[in-house]
Write an enzyme that holds these catalytic residues in place. Structure first.
Site, mmCIF file in Angstrom:
data_model
loop_
_atom_site.group_PDB
_atom_site.id
_atom_site.type_symbol
_atom_site.label_atom_id
_atom_site.label_comp_id
_atom_site.label_asym_id
_atom_site.label_seq_id
_atom_site.Cartn_x
_atom_site.Cartn_y
_atom_site.Cartn_z
ATOM 1 N N CYS A 11 0.495 1.630 12.541
ATOM 2 C CA CYS A 11 1.854 2.076 12.248
ATOM 3 C C CYS A 11 2.383 2.999 13.336
ATOM 4 O O CYS A 11 3.578 3.219 13.432
ATOM 5 C CB CYS A 11 1.885 2.785 10.901
ATOM 6 S SG CYS A 11 1.076 1.809 9.654
ATOM 7 N N THR A 62 12.489 -6.913 -10.702
ATOM 8 C CA THR A 62 11.965 -8.273 -10.930
ATOM 9 C C THR A 62 10.762 -8.514 -10.038
ATOM 10 O O THR A 62 10.784 -8.203 -8.840
ATOM 11 C CB THR A 62 13.071 -9.314 -10.641
ATOM 12 O OG1 THR A 62 14.150 -9.045 -11.538
ATOM 13 C CG2 THR A 62 12.574 -10.741 -10.835
ATOM 14 N N SER A 99 -3.294 -3.293 -0.775
ATOM 15 C CA SER A 99 -2.184 -3.953 -0.082
ATOM 16 C C SER A 99 -2.535 -5.414 0.152
ATOM 17 O O SER A 99 -3.629 -5.719 0.663
ATOM 18 C CB SER A 99 -1.950 -3.251 1.256
ATOM 19 O OG SER A 99 -1.053 -3.998 2.034
ATOM 20 N N HIS A 117 -1.372 -7.620 2.362
ATOM 21 C CA HIS A 117 -1.447 -8.183 3.718
ATOM 22 C C HIS A 117 -2.666 -7.729 4.504
ATOM 23 O O HIS A 117 -2.838 -8.111 5.656
ATOM 24 C CB HIS A 117 -0.141 -7.930 4.492
ATOM 25 C CG HIS A 117 0.066 -6.536 4.991
ATOM 26 N ND1 HIS A 117 -0.013 -6.208 6.331
ATOM 27 C CD2 HIS A 117 0.361 -5.390 4.353
ATOM 28 C CE1 HIS A 117 0.251 -4.918 6.482
ATOM 29 N NE2 HIS A 117 0.483 -4.401 5.295
ATOM 30 N N GLY A 156 0.804 -1.218 0.000
ATOM 31 C CA GLY A 156 0.000 0.000 0.000
ATOM 32 C C GLY A 156 0.834 1.264 0.000
ATOM 33 O O GLY A 156 0.526 2.228 -0.705
ATOM 34 N N THR A 157 1.898 1.275 0.778
ATOM 35 C CA THR A 157 2.724 2.483 0.876
ATOM 36 C C THR A 157 3.330 2.831 -0.479
ATOM 37 O O THR A 157 3.289 3.990 -0.918
ATOM 38 C CB THR A 157 3.837 2.267 1.922
ATOM 39 O OG1 THR A 157 3.213 1.986 3.180
ATOM 40 C CG2 THR A 157 4.724 3.485 2.057
ATOM 41 N N ASN A 174 -8.675 3.432 7.928
ATOM 42 C CA ASN A 174 -8.090 2.300 8.646
ATOM 43 C C ASN A 174 -8.402 2.304 10.129
ATOM 44 O O ASN A 174 -8.414 1.275 10.774
ATOM 45 C CB ASN A 174 -6.567 2.255 8.426
ATOM 46 C CG ASN A 174 -5.911 3.599 8.514
ATOM 47 O OD1 ASN A 174 -6.292 4.525 7.804
ATOM 48 N ND2 ASN A 174 -4.930 3.735 9.384
HETATM 49 N N1 PLP Z 1 -3.172 2.753 3.460
HETATM 50 C C1 PLP Z 1 -3.961 2.328 4.452
HETATM 51 C C2 PLP Z 1 -5.356 2.850 4.562
HETATM 52 C C3 PLP Z 1 -3.480 1.403 5.379
HETATM 53 O O1 PLP Z 1 -4.266 0.989 6.379
HETATM 54 C C4 PLP Z 1 -2.148 0.935 5.253
HETATM 55 C C5 PLP Z 1 -1.570 0.016 6.259
HETATM 56 O O2 PLP Z 1 -1.979 -0.001 7.402
HETATM 57 C C6 PLP Z 1 -1.382 1.400 4.175
HETATM 58 C C7 PLP Z 1 -1.912 2.304 3.297
HETATM 59 C C8 PLP Z 1 0.030 0.925 3.965
HETATM 60 O O3 PLP Z 1 0.019 -0.372 3.386
HETATM 61 P P1 PLP Z 1 1.320 -1.295 3.481
HETATM 62 O O4 PLP Z 1 1.414 -1.749 4.899
HETATM 63 O O5 PLP Z 1 1.009 -2.431 2.536
HETATM 64 O O6 PLP Z 1 2.470 -0.502 3.032
#
Ligand code: PLP
Length: 385
Positions: free
Chosen positions: A329, A240, A202, A204, A70-71, A152
């Site tokens: 996070c 890759t 994302s 996970h 996601g990031t 989130n």
């Molecule tokens: N965006 C949202 C809304 C999220 O909840 C998260 C992770 O908690 C992310 C982005 C980041 O995703 P990743 O952990 O796969 O980098």
């Protein structure tokens, strides 16, 4: 028995997902760019996964870009659209919100330092962005609007379809961070979200491995890559491919689509409501943040008067329950959540909020056990203050 009520932080890899991935580490390993047989097999597996993701999102397989999560997808969307304006010395305005994940917020701040003008929309008291506020914030040089699909921390679903229509009519591109919405609610990029140009996912958060993700990039939209290297992912993401991870993400997308078709939203909502009603009736001074907003079916943001959320999380952990304080996070930092503050909660109210998030593996027995443990932990904590 440990009870995982922190599925918004991460989810386990489902057995079916692990099974699909397994051969790609062992006998079917290969570089998808190689022309020999094992390379072609790996390429085939990546392309099958791309089709599965496209089917989940109702888009074309060509519009799927595999990333590391996601990031990266959020950074690729924001920087990929806006960096070219900075390079050409043209004015660029980004509209996003105060309730985004830091993957979007900090990318926006970095662009701001480089010369992009940024507007951060404030949500209403239910944690929802008002489309009329977007309309008022648009400027002639607004190039991108980035509003998340589901928050989130609170689970509040944002009116992304409506927001995208307004932005599109103005000529701006639209990105949505759908990390907490994918495989939890239907995402139709050729229907409700046909005006969305970029969308982040994302792995996970949807039972695929950590370090996997997707950025949907609508056909015809060009973005500057973050990484420089090979021509992978149609020049949009060099490096890759993570073949086993991508295969797992593809299988997780298929399973997610099956769960949605089988009425998973109702099943999860029923469990979540049972948890919320049980907690509200057993804990005096408890309330649910964003209760009046449309929400994803698995998330509860629970505020408990005169409770220190961090102390409660620790107490619950000792009793076998994983829950979280603010956003995952930021755990470890006793800062009030920027999302709850943006909605108008006081610092004290934000610091008295925990997040409980269910997964597809959560059972009714676990909810009942949580309903015994959480109120008792609150009573104990209140008695020592
Ligand atoms: N965006 C949202 C809304 C999220 O909840 C998260 C992770 O908690 C992310 C982005 C980041 O995703 P990743 O952990 O796969 O980098």
């Amino acid at each position: 028995m440990r009870i995982d009520l922190d599925a918004n932080a991460t989810t386990p890899v489902l057995p079916e997902v692990l099974e699909a991935m397994q051969p790609y580490w062992l006998e079917l390993y290969g570089n998808p760019s190689s022309t020999h047989q094992s390379g072609r097999r790996a390429r085939g597996a990546v392309e099958m996964a791309r089709i599965a993701l496209a089917s989940l999102l109702h888009c074309s397989a060509k519009e799927i870009v595999f990333t590391s999560g996601g990031t990266e997808s959020d950074n690729l969307a924001l920087c990929g659209v806006l960096q070219p304006y900075l390079d050409r010395g043209e004015p660029a305005h980004l509209i996003t919100t105060q309730i985004e994940h830091h993957a979007v917020l900090f990318a926006a701040e970095s662009l701001e330092r480089r010369g992009v003008e940024v507007t951060y929309l404030k949500p209403d008291s239910n944690g929802v962005i008002r489309p009329e506020d977007l309309e008022a914030a648009l400027r002639p040089h607004t190039r991108l609007v980035s509003v998340m699909l589901a928050n989130n921390e609170t689970g509040a679903i944002q009116p992304v379809g409506k927001i995208a229509r307004i932005a599109k009519a103005h000529g701006a591109l639209v990105h949505t961070d759908a990390v907490q919405g994918a495989a939890k609610i239907p995402l139709d990029l050729s229907g409700e979200f046909k005006n969305v140009d970029l969308l982040s996912i994302s792995g996970h958060k949807m039972y695929a491995p950590q370090g996997t993700g997707v950025l949907f990039v609508r056909q015809g939209i060009s973005i500057a890559p973050l990484f420089h290297g090979g021509p992978h992912e149609r020049q949009r993401r060099a490096g890759t491919e993570n073949v086993p991870g991508i295969v797992g993400l593809g299988r997780a997308a298929e399973l997610g689509q099956q769960r949605l078709a089988a009425g998973h939203i109702t099943t999860l909502t029923t469990l979540r409501d049972r948890l919320e009603q049980g907690l509200l009736s057993a804990i005096p001074g408890a309330s649910i943040n964003c209760a009046a907003a449309p929400r994803v079916p698995n998330t509860t943001s629970l505020r408990i008067d005169s409770i220190n959320a961090e102390a409660l999380i620790i107490a619950l952990d000792l009793q076998g329950i994983a829950a979280s304080f603010g956003s995952a996070c930021m755990s470890g930092a006793a800062e009030p959540s920027h999302v709850l503050i943006a909605m108008g909660l006081t610092s004290a109210e934000a610091l008295a909020t925990i997040r409980l998030s269910l997964s597809t593996l959560t059972t009714a027995e676990e909810i009942d056990r949580a309903l015994e443990i959480i109120p008792a932990a609150v009573t104990r904590l209140r008695s020592v203050v």
